[in-house]
Scaffold this motif. Structure first.
Motif, PDB file in Angstrom:
ATOM      1  N   GLU A 160      19.139  31.362  70.999  1.00 53.64           N
ATOM      2  CA  GLU A 160      19.921  30.836  70.107  1.00 53.64           C
ATOM      3  C   GLU A 160      21.652  31.068  70.023  1.00 53.64           C
ATOM      4  OE1 GLU A 160      17.978  30.539  66.236  1.00 53.64           O
ATOM      5  OE2 GLU A 160      15.821  30.231  67.048  1.00 53.64           O
ATOM      6  N   HIS A 183      24.039  28.580  70.901  1.00 56.54           N
ATOM      7  CA  HIS A 183      25.450  27.796  70.352  1.00 56.54           C
ATOM      8  C   HIS A 183      26.532  27.849  71.129  1.00 56.54           C
ATOM      9  CE1 HIS A 183      27.292  27.569  66.619  1.00 56.54           C
ATOM     10  NE2 HIS A 183      28.356  28.305  66.839  1.00 56.54           N
ATOM     11  N   ASP A 231      26.569  25.648  73.822  1.00 61.44           N
ATOM     12  CA  ASP A 231      26.726  24.233  73.711  1.00 61.44           C
ATOM     13  C   ASP A 231      28.015  24.055  73.490  1.00 61.44           C
ATOM     14  OD1 ASP A 231      24.273  23.797  74.248  1.00 61.44           O
ATOM     15  OD2 ASP A 231      23.446  23.400  72.102  1.00 61.44           O
ATOM     16  N   TYR A 232      28.929  24.835  72.742  1.00 62.08           N
ATOM     17  CA  TYR A 232      30.361  24.307  72.013  1.00 62.08           C
ATOM     18  C   TYR A 232      31.015  24.040  72.878  1.00 62.08           C
ATOM     19  CZ  TYR A 232      33.984  25.178  68.688  1.00 62.08           C
ATOM     20  OH  TYR A 232      35.159  24.379  68.451  1.00 62.08           O
TER      21      TYR A 232
END
Ligand code: ASP
Ligand code: MG
Length: 437
Positions: free
Chosen positions: A88, A92, A95-96
């Motif tokens: 995760e 995170h 994706d950013y």
């Protein structure tokens, strides 16, 4: 409390992270981590594609890098719960990073992208320690590391914020934080320049008056010469801050030159240690000197020498000012300077504005440029009333053409400029003469 900094290769694989974890859990210290090796370079490459408005090129590298991290996580954690948490975390951050492929890309976005490497490595290490039952706490560098309007670190701010954070988490076993990244005077995400994690460690050490700053790499300390070029180099056990600063600046890759100043000003010893051989003594950098001892040799490549010769310099005032002003106008720092009654030689390592500089210098004399030179720098306790060191150095180089010699700017260094083709021979000769007997 000590500050321990581990570079990219020390956290570059799951196994290396596990090795680091063993070294840091024995006492309540602050641990500074770089991004995993190669990551910041990849982030620079991603930014480059985004500047060039090529989101596909960027995405390809982003995806490749992300896969590496997922593999790393699979190997590092042993429980399903922590594997999931790490995935995760990685998702995170990636994706950013991906959001930047869809929008305008400027210097600001680049700095945010560059910050992700240290955010991921520290997050992963912290999770690993937690999984192993260690109550480690992440100190977010973006909450305390800050530069001012001149892009210089702001020690008062750093000290205050760090103190509060440490108090807030006073029950922690250990603190983990990001090297390199910071906020600037405007609160934007920024960084302390490439290789800046050593600087982070030193700024933290100064802020908390650390007992010691440890820089962990994969070599057993600062060597007395460059092992890539010279046979039989050996680690230097002890260096004065000034000696270490000269060596770091003149090419010893093991320590970033900016790291020395905060430690020196606050008189905090810096120890260079080896993660592969944790019990080896390494190199201790402190405020004491070993009388009259020559410690090490380093070399700086890609140097250009510029000579300005003019009869007008003879007995004239202001000649040097005019010459130096030209370099200043083109924002090109000068490394070495030597002068005679009728001329001056300078060296630069940034050739970007060379043509303009030479053009302007021609107003004041005849200009000669020598490319592809190397500064060889001999470092030690070289007080001018110590006798003999100049003779030993020059004698070692008696068969090698020397373009410039500079001494007297510092009590810790003699610099010589030679052709790059002579570098290996010169370094070896210096080692043979200065250290072998
Ligand atoms: N990760 C940053 C770099 O590669 C900072 C550091 O490693 O010191 O430059
Ligand atoms: Mg480094």
């Amino acid at each position: 409390m000590k500050v321990l900094k581990f570079g990219g290769t020390s956290v570059g694989s799951a196994q290396r992270m596990k090795d680091v974890a063993k070294l840091i859990t024995s006492s309540r210290n602050i641990v500074v981590l770089s991004a995993m090796s190669g990551t910041t370079n990849s982030l620079v490459e991603i930014s480059d594609y985004l500047y060039k408005k090529n989101p596909d090129g960027a995405s390809e590298i982003i995806n490749k890098l992300a896969i590496k991290y997922y593999e790393h996580a699979e190997e590092l954690y042993s429980t399903a719960e922590y594997k999931q948490r790490a995935k995760e975390l990685i998702a995170h951050h990636f994706d950013y990073i991906r959001t930047f492929t869809k929008d305008l890309f400027t210097l600001f976005e680049e700095k945010v992208v560059l910050a992700q490497g240290e955010l991921i490595s520290t997050g992963m290490m912290n999770l690993y320690l937690n999984e192993s039952g260690v109550n480690s706490v992440l100190l977010p560098a973006l909450d305390y590391m800050r530069t001012d309007k001149n892009a210089e670190p702001d020690p008062a701010y750093i000290k205050e914020k760090l103190k509060n954070l440490l108090q807030e988490h006073s029950d922690a076993d250990l603190y983990i934080t990001q090297g390199y990244i910071c906020r600037n005077a405007y609160g934007e995400i920024d960084n302390l320049q490439r290789g800046g994690s050593d600087y982070t460690a030193s700024l933290i050490g100064a802020a908390i008056h650390a007992e010691e700053i440890q820089i962990w790499t994969d070599i057993d300390g600062m060597h007395n010469n460059d092992p890539r070029f010279v046979e039989k180099t050996s680690p230097v056990r002890h260096l004065h801050f000034e000696e270490a600063a000269e060596l770091a600046y003149f090419g010893a890759k093991i320590l970033h030159p900016t790291c020395i100043l905060p430690a020196k000003l606050n008189n905090i010893p810096v120890r260079l240690l080896n993660t592969m051989q944790p019990d080896a003594p390494g190199t201790l950098i402190s405020n004491s000197t070993e009388k009259g001892k020559i410690k090490a040799v380093a070399a700086k490549d890609n140097i250009t020498a510029i000579k300005i010769k003019s009869g007008r310099m003879l007995l004239a005032t202001g000649f040097l000012r005019k010459v130096f002003e030209i370099f200043e106008n083109y924002q090109t720092p000068i490394d070495m300077v030597t002068t005679s009654e009728v001329g001056v030689s300078c060296t630069i390592d940034n050739r970007k504005r060379l043509d303009e500089i030479v053009d302007d210098l021609k107003k004041y004399g005849t200009v000669t440029v020598d490319d592809d030179m190397v500064i060889v720098c001999v470092v030690g306790d070289l007080e001018w009333d110590n006798v003999g060191f100049e003779a030993s150095i020059v004698n070692a180089l008696k068969d090698i053409p020397v373009r410039m010699i500079s001494y007297g700017g510092s009590n810790y260094n003699v610099s010589l400029l030679i052709k790059s083709g002579d570098k290996k021979r010169a370094l070896q000769a210096l080692s043979d003469h200065l250290f072998q007997n």
